[in-house]
Design a protein around this motif. Structure first.
Motif, mmCIF file in Angstrom:
data_model
loop_
_atom_site.group_PDB
_atom_site.id
_atom_site.type_symbol
_atom_site.label_atom_id
_atom_site.label_comp_id
_atom_site.label_asym_id
_atom_site.label_seq_id
_atom_site.Cartn_x
_atom_site.Cartn_y
_atom_site.Cartn_z
ATOM 1 N N GLY A 49 -21.340 -27.287 -32.457
ATOM 2 C CA GLY A 49 -21.217 -26.907 -31.046
ATOM 3 C C GLY A 49 -20.204 -25.797 -30.866
ATOM 4 O O GLY A 49 -20.430 -24.836 -30.122
ATOM 5 N N ILE B 248 -21.666 -22.516 -32.077
ATOM 6 C CA ILE B 248 -22.590 -21.944 -31.087
ATOM 7 C C ILE B 248 -21.810 -21.308 -29.956
ATOM 8 O O ILE B 248 -22.111 -20.203 -29.484
ATOM 9 C CB ILE B 248 -23.547 -23.032 -30.539
ATOM 10 C CG1 ILE B 248 -24.491 -23.503 -31.644
ATOM 11 C CG2 ILE B 248 -24.363 -22.508 -29.354
ATOM 12 C CD1 ILE B 248 -25.305 -24.732 -31.281
ATOM 13 N N PHE B 249 -20.761 -22.010 -29.507
ATOM 14 C CA PHE B 249 -19.936 -21.513 -28.399
ATOM 15 C C PHE B 249 -19.313 -20.168 -28.771
ATOM 16 O O PHE B 249 -19.349 -19.209 -27.991
ATOM 17 C CB PHE B 249 -18.861 -22.556 -28.080
ATOM 18 C CG PHE B 249 -17.990 -22.184 -26.923
ATOM 19 C CD1 PHE B 249 -16.682 -21.762 -27.122
ATOM 20 C CD2 PHE B 249 -18.473 -22.236 -25.621
ATOM 21 C CE1 PHE B 249 -15.881 -21.416 -26.053
ATOM 22 C CE2 PHE B 249 -17.672 -21.895 -24.550
ATOM 23 C CZ PHE B 249 -16.369 -21.483 -24.764
ATOM 24 N N ILE C 247 -21.867 -17.422 -28.831
ATOM 25 C CA ILE C 247 -22.231 -16.965 -27.469
ATOM 26 C C ILE C 247 -21.176 -16.000 -26.948
ATOM 27 O O ILE C 247 -21.496 -14.937 -26.388
ATOM 28 C CB ILE C 247 -22.381 -18.172 -26.508
ATOM 29 C CG1 ILE C 247 -23.629 -18.976 -26.863
ATOM 30 C CG2 ILE C 247 -22.468 -17.709 -25.043
ATOM 31 C CD1 ILE C 247 -23.772 -20.275 -26.087
ATOM 32 N N ILE C 248 -19.901 -16.356 -27.149
ATOM 33 C CA ILE C 248 -18.805 -15.484 -26.673
ATOM 34 C C ILE C 248 -18.887 -14.125 -27.361
ATOM 35 O O ILE C 248 -18.747 -13.070 -26.715
ATOM 36 C CB ILE C 248 -17.431 -16.133 -26.949
ATOM 37 C CG1 ILE C 248 -17.293 -17.445 -26.186
ATOM 38 C CG2 ILE C 248 -16.294 -15.176 -26.594
ATOM 39 C CD1 ILE C 248 -17.232 -17.300 -24.681
ATOM 40 N N LEU D 94 -21.151 9.296 -18.699
ATOM 41 C CA LEU D 94 -20.148 10.102 -17.988
ATOM 42 C C LEU D 94 -19.999 11.462 -18.648
ATOM 43 O O LEU D 94 -19.887 12.494 -17.978
ATOM 44 C CB LEU D 94 -18.789 9.401 -18.023
ATOM 45 C CG LEU D 94 -18.428 8.495 -16.862
ATOM 46 C CD1 LEU D 94 -17.031 7.947 -17.053
ATOM 47 C CD2 LEU D 94 -18.502 9.219 -15.538
ATOM 48 N N GLN E 298 -22.860 13.641 -17.806
ATOM 49 C CA GLN E 298 -22.766 14.145 -16.423
ATOM 50 C C GLN E 298 -21.788 15.303 -16.342
ATOM 51 O O GLN E 298 -22.007 16.271 -15.617
ATOM 52 C CB GLN E 298 -22.293 13.026 -15.490
ATOM 53 C CG GLN E 298 -23.424 12.261 -14.886
ATOM 54 C CD GLN E 298 -22.964 11.099 -14.056
ATOM 55 O OE1 GLN E 298 -21.781 10.849 -13.908
ATOM 56 N NE2 GLN E 298 -23.908 10.353 -13.523
ATOM 57 N N ARG F 69 -23.408 18.335 -17.730
ATOM 58 C CA ARG F 69 -24.410 18.825 -16.786
ATOM 59 C C ARG F 69 -23.732 19.536 -15.617
ATOM 60 O O ARG F 69 -24.187 20.581 -15.171
ATOM 61 C CB ARG F 69 -25.249 17.656 -16.291
ATOM 62 C CG ARG F 69 -26.358 18.087 -15.379
ATOM 63 C CD ARG F 69 -27.382 16.996 -15.128
ATOM 64 N NE ARG F 69 -28.269 17.461 -14.078
ATOM 65 C CZ ARG F 69 -28.150 17.151 -12.801
ATOM 66 N NH1 ARG F 69 -27.195 16.330 -12.417
ATOM 67 N NH2 ARG F 69 -28.967 17.637 -11.897
ATOM 68 N N GLU G 17 -14.852 16.555 -9.799
ATOM 69 C CA GLU G 17 -15.016 15.113 -9.554
ATOM 70 C C GLU G 17 -15.501 14.433 -10.840
ATOM 71 O O GLU G 17 -15.007 13.358 -11.205
ATOM 72 C CB GLU G 17 -16.030 14.888 -8.425
ATOM 73 C CG GLU G 17 -16.020 13.456 -7.899
ATOM 74 C CD GLU G 17 -17.044 13.241 -6.790
ATOM 75 O OE1 GLU G 17 -17.338 14.194 -6.040
ATOM 76 O OE2 GLU G 17 -17.549 12.111 -6.701
ATOM 77 N N ALA G 18 -16.436 15.102 -11.529
ATOM 78 C CA ALA G 18 -16.925 14.542 -12.797
ATOM 79 C C ALA G 18 -15.790 14.488 -13.818
ATOM 80 O O ALA G 18 -15.668 13.503 -14.567
ATOM 81 C CB ALA G 18 -18.082 15.383 -13.334
ATOM 82 N N ASN H 75 -13.421 11.581 -12.898
ATOM 83 C CA ASN H 75 -14.026 10.291 -13.259
ATOM 84 C C ASN H 75 -13.914 10.058 -14.758
ATOM 85 O O ASN H 75 -13.553 8.966 -15.211
ATOM 86 C CB ASN H 75 -15.517 10.245 -12.872
ATOM 87 C CG ASN H 75 -15.728 10.172 -11.376
ATOM 88 O OD1 ASN H 75 -14.820 9.793 -10.645
ATOM 89 N ND2 ASN H 75 -16.898 10.530 -10.925
ATOM 90 N N ARG I 198 -11.606 7.226 -16.638
ATOM 91 C CA ARG I 198 -12.283 6.160 -17.357
ATOM 92 C C ARG I 198 -11.820 6.081 -18.816
ATOM 93 O O ARG I 198 -11.615 4.971 -19.323
ATOM 94 C CB ARG I 198 -13.806 6.387 -17.314
ATOM 95 C CG ARG I 198 -14.605 5.238 -17.894
ATOM 96 C CD ARG I 198 -14.504 3.992 -17.038
ATOM 97 N NE ARG I 198 -15.047 4.258 -15.725
ATOM 98 C CZ ARG I 198 -16.345 4.342 -15.452
ATOM 99 N NH1 ARG I 198 -17.230 4.193 -16.391
ATOM 100 N NH2 ARG I 198 -16.741 4.571 -14.231
#
Lengths: 194, 386
Positions: free
Chosen positions: A3, A6-7, A10-11, A29, A32, A35, A141-142, A145, A149
């Motif tokens: 168990g 499996i846990f 999954i994580i 990003l 963009q 572009r 602006e691009a 961002n 990020r």
């Protein structure tokens, strides 16, 4: 025990999906950003192509402002040689400054100001300048961002993997904002000095 | 793994799927918010071809039909659904469902105006075949699974909550086709809660429906009449507008337009020389908190639009000619998205309760896993006597 295994699996799967999302987001990003720059570059190229015609028209009316025209021709040359984005940004700023000087000539010489070719070129280049200004906002602006990020956690981990670094924005320089063209203002009498 | 009774197994599955649905829904909204925040905004006059984000205000297209909503306000986009309550099943499985008995919608193009010009927003326009894009196919599968799951009782209903978000958003009025909307309107409202004037306007639009007794009779307070509700979804004239999608210009022919009231509205809202929107906080901020909320913006701008339209009286006298710089629609890569708020308010609306949803979803999924491995009885005993 099984168990717990499996846990943990999954994580791990969840983390893998999350990292994939971050990775793809950064790639998007970056795309963009590229572009947004391309959209400015195409307009800068159009402006670059208009300048020889402008110089030709202005030269017919005055030889007293050769310095201003020479600055414009040099700025155009610098843009033609620029290869990277920072180089193109600098060259573009130089061109904008030089163009202001040339349009100021138009204000100082009434014969030139009323020339149809000059009027059309001035209108066309002004329209291109407006488009450049609008797309510059979009590009910045691009860039903002993207820069934000790649420095945030956990995106910074994916950014290092992709070797992404901060990008330079396309801001108007102080000189561009405050520049006043220096014109000789020696108006020849009609028929003289051509 | 614990030995679980049938009831406990049902509880585990409900918690798991409900939690999963909540997380999927929150992640879907987060994905949408991320896309909105990451896309740099363009101005109409300088928008490039391809995928762009525009922001401005809605206006009827020249020569276009203008619908009125139940409050009598002019709209550029309008959907109406009339639903009747029906009882399905019997005994313990008896439940009330809402069935649409009448629907009406307009997908006609309308304008988005910003400080630099006009773009034509065309919801019905698609370039290429959007059905072929990977995103469309995934959404299509998600929508089919949602429909299948919602018919599977409680389990399916809660699981379908998250899948709906992923499939493109709840749209009780019907599929929006190739485009997506996020509008503040569109919530069901009981028939009885409409005013007399609103009921008259709705009845005029709906007319007679075969096999349906509408409008419901008020005899004995409507005890023996069918129960109805109305879902209206609209974008009013002058409403703030946010759009992203595929933008195409017609570089060969300059298209121009004159529309009643647009010159007056544009002069109130935009500073044309600065190519920017005016700061109208002092006009729009009605509660005096120094900020313009989404509702204040919506009310203020639509009011200004109504005033401008009333003043123009549907005439073009004195109207400026605006250039229509391009058309926006959907493509195989980019689905048209339309919202009735500007970006900051739109993001706030989408992010509302987002963290709460994720937290609740994670808790429920953990609870279901613990219940599966440890057993709810054991959990209860541990809580009762630590």
């Amino acid at each position: 025990m099984s168990g717990l295994v499996i846990f943990v699996l999954i994580i791990l799967v969840v983390f893998a999906f999350v990292f994939m999302g971050i990775y793809n987001g950064l790639v998007r990003l970056r795309a963009q950003l590229e572009r947004a720059w391309s959209n400015i570059d195409v307009i800068l190229k159009q402006r670059y192509d208009e300048i020889p015609q402008l110089i030709q028209v202005v030269e017919q009316y005055t030889s007293y402002e050769a310095g201003v025209l020479k600055e414009l021709a040099q700025a155009r040359g610098h843009y033609g040689q620029a290869r990277t984005i920072p180089e193109k940004i600098e060259a573009s700023k130089e061109m904008s400054l030089a163009l202001r000087g040339v349009f100021a000539i138009g204000e100082a010489y009434p014969e030139l100001k009323s020339n149809q070719n000059f009027i059309q070129l001035q209108s066309r280049i002004s329209s291109l300048e407006n488009t450049i200004a609008d797309r510059r906002e979009s590009y910045n602006e691009a860039v903002a961002n993207f820069n934000t990020r790649i420095e945030q956690f956990p995106d910074i981990l994916a950014a290092r993997l992709l070797n992404y670094s901060r990008q330079e924005s396309f801001q108007a320089s102080a000189e561009e904002r405050n520049h006043q063209p220096n014109l000789k203002m020696n108006l020849p009498k009609f028929g003289q000095g051509a | 793994m614990a030995n679980l009774s049938n009831e406990e197994i049902k509880l585990v599955l409900i918690c798991f799927f409900f939690g999963g649905g909540l997380i999927l829904h929150a992640l879907s909204r987060k994905r949408s918010v991320r896309k909105i925040e990451d896309t740099p905004r363009s101005k109409v006059a300088s928008a490039p071809q391809g995928y762009v984000e525009l922001q401005g205000f809605a206006w009827p297209a020249a020569g276009g039909k203008v619908e009125r909503n139940a409050q009598g306000h002019e709209t550029v986009y309008y959907r109406l659904a009339l639903q009747r309550a029906e009882t399905r099943g019997s005994g313990k499985n008896r439940k009330k469902v809402w069935v649409t008995v009448f629907s009406y919608s307009t997908d006609t193009p309308f304008y988005l105006i910003d400080a630099t010009g006009i773009a034509l927003i065309d919801p019905a326009r698609t370039w290429g075949n959007p059905a072929l894009s990977v995103e469309s196919q995934v959404r299509s599968v998600a929508a089919k699974v949602t429909n299948f799951a919602s018919g599977m009782g409680v389990l399916g209903s809660v699981a379908s909550l998250g899948l709906e978000g992923f499939a493109g958003g709840r749209n009780a009025i019907g599929d929006g086709g190739g485009y997506e909307t996020d509008l503040g309107t569109g919530r069901p409202k009981a028939w009885s809660r409409h005013s007399t004037e609103e009921k008259a306007l709705i009845c005029k639009r709906v007319g007679k429906i075969a096999g349906v007794s509408f409008p419901p009779s008020n005899f004995l307070f409507g005890l023996f009449s069918d129960e109805f509700r109305v879902i209206e979804s609209e974008i009013c004239v002058g409403s703030p507008l946010y759009v992203h999608g595929d933008f195409k210009t017609d570089s060969q022919n300059a298209i121009t337009a004159q529309v009643p009231g647009l010159t007056e509205f544009a002069s109130r809202v935009f500073n044309a020389d600065a190519r920017a929107q005016k700061n109208l906080t002092h006009f729009l901020d009605k509660d005096g908190d120094g900020k313009v909320s989404a509702i204040e913006a919506m009310r203020g701008y639509t009011f200004a639009a109504r005033q401008a339209r009333l003043k123009a009286k549907d005439q073009l006298t004195g109207e400026k000619t605006f250039e229509v710089h391009g058309r926006m629609g959907s493509s195989a890569e980019n689905r048209l998205f339309i919202a009735d708020l500007h970006e900051e308010h739109l993001v706030a609306r989408k992010q509302r309760y987002g963290s709460l949803e994720i937290a609740a979803g994670i808790l429920l999924m953990f609870a279901s896993l613990f219940g599966f491995f440890v057993g709810f009885g054991e959990i209860g005993r541990q809580i009762a006597s630590p």
